[in-house]
Design an enzyme around this catalytic site. Structure first.
Site, PDB file in Angstrom:
ATOM      1  CG  HIS A   1       3.613  19.617   2.194  1.00 53.91           C
ATOM      2  ND1 HIS A   1       3.211  20.399   3.399  1.00 53.91           N
ATOM      3  CD2 HIS A   1       4.628  19.014   2.822  1.00 53.91           C
ATOM      4  CE1 HIS A   1       3.931  19.828   4.420  1.00 53.91           C
ATOM      5  NE2 HIS A   1       4.564  19.174   3.987  1.00 53.91           N
TER       6      HIS A   1
ATOM      7  N   GLY B   1      -5.863   8.052  -2.705  1.00 49.95           N
ATOM      8  CA  GLY B   1      -4.486   8.140  -2.076  1.00 49.95           C
ATOM      9  C   GLY B   1      -3.520   8.232  -2.896  1.00 49.95           C
TER      10      GLY B   1
ATOM     11  NE  ARG C   1     -10.020   7.603   2.130  1.00 49.23           N
ATOM     12  CZ  ARG C   1      -9.169   6.630   1.228  1.00 49.23           C
ATOM     13  NH1 ARG C   1      -8.415   7.058   0.411  1.00 49.23           N
ATOM     14  NH2 ARG C   1      -8.985   5.352   1.610  1.00 49.23           N
TER      15      ARG C   1
ATOM     16  CB  SER D   1      -9.350  -3.786  -2.752  1.00 45.34           C
ATOM     17  OG  SER D   1      -8.893  -3.318  -1.427  1.00 45.34           O
ATOM     18  CG  ASP D   2      -8.285  -6.200   1.061  1.00 45.33           C
ATOM     19  OD1 ASP D   2      -8.172  -6.456   2.463  1.00 45.33           O
ATOM     20  OD2 ASP D   2      -8.176  -5.041   0.665  1.00 45.33           O
TER      21      ASP D   2
END
EC number: 2.4.2.1
Length: 233
Positions: free
Chosen positions: A5, A21, A88, A204-205
């Site tokens: 990968h 991400g 992350r 974000s929300d």
């Protein structure tokens, strides 16, 4: 030596890798925050870059969405490419009643509805937590930048669309701050293979109130989070 990968060579990655991400966010960070950035991998368009920030080597690579995607990239980075620190950076949905959109959150720990960490220890619950030093450095970097941040537990889910929205209210009662889809997996992989990991987000929300950040405002709050991560290394 490449992996299935990641088509990079050993030595192409710095010891610290920031993992958004979205691979296009990795490209954005490399182009706007790093010096002398070069692309080191592109398998399945999961882009990875290495450069320097204030003279320190650092890499940026996308993780994709969900625990399986995060886990395979994190494992290969640690085992094959010798990465020591995985951070992350991404967006999350707010859960806590005192959490607002645009807030920055550090994931001190991550509970989950996935069985992935139980599988690591023969069905036993594993407390998936951040590395203390990375977490402390991140919190201190936020303070130095004058950015208020919350620190606490998050919930990592395998299900983006929950059938029962009242579930999040139960998590709020337990003090869970936010929901994402990767952190518990990242913390488990780091623990298993002897690396350090930490996750931070911008909200974000809000999954309970329904409030959301307008699309044109998300980049500015994302930039703050990236700055915190880079200043913490």
């Amino acid at each position: 030596m490449s992996t299935p990968h990641i088509n990079a060579n050993v030595g192409d990655f710095a010891e610290t890798v920031l993992m958004p991400g979205d691979p296009l966010r990795a490209k954005y960070i490399a182009e706007n925050f790093l010096d002398d950035a070069k692309q080191v991998t592109s398998v399945r368009n999961m882009l990875g870059f290495t450069g320097t920030y204030k003279g320190k080597p650092v890499s940026i690579m996308g993780s994709g969405m969900g625990i399986p995607s995060m886990s395979l990239y994190a494992r290969e980075l640690i085992v094959t490419f010798g990465v020591k620190n995985l951070i992350r950076i991404g967006t999350c949905g707010g859960i806590g009643s005192d959490v607002k959109i645009r807030d920055v959150i550090f994931a001190q720990g991550a509970c989950t509805d996935s069985n992935v960490n139980r599988a690591r220890v023969r069905g036993t619950d594993f407390a998936a937590i951040a590395d203390f030093d990375l977490l402390l450095n991140g919190v201190n970097a936020a303070k130095d930048l004058g950015i208020k941040a919350k620190v606490g537990n998050v919930f990592t889910t395998d299900t983006f669309y929950q059938a029962d929205d009242t579930f999040y209210k139960d998590l709020d009662k337990l003090g869970v701050l936010a929901v994402d889809m990767e952190t518990a997996g990242l913390y488990g992989v780091a623990a298993e293979y002897g690396a350090k990991a930490m996750a931070l987000f911008t909200v974000s929300d809000h999954v309970i109130t329904g409030e959301a950040t307008p699309a044109d405002e998300r980049q500015s709050t994302f930039n703050e989070m990236v700055k915190i991560a880079l200043e913490s290394i």
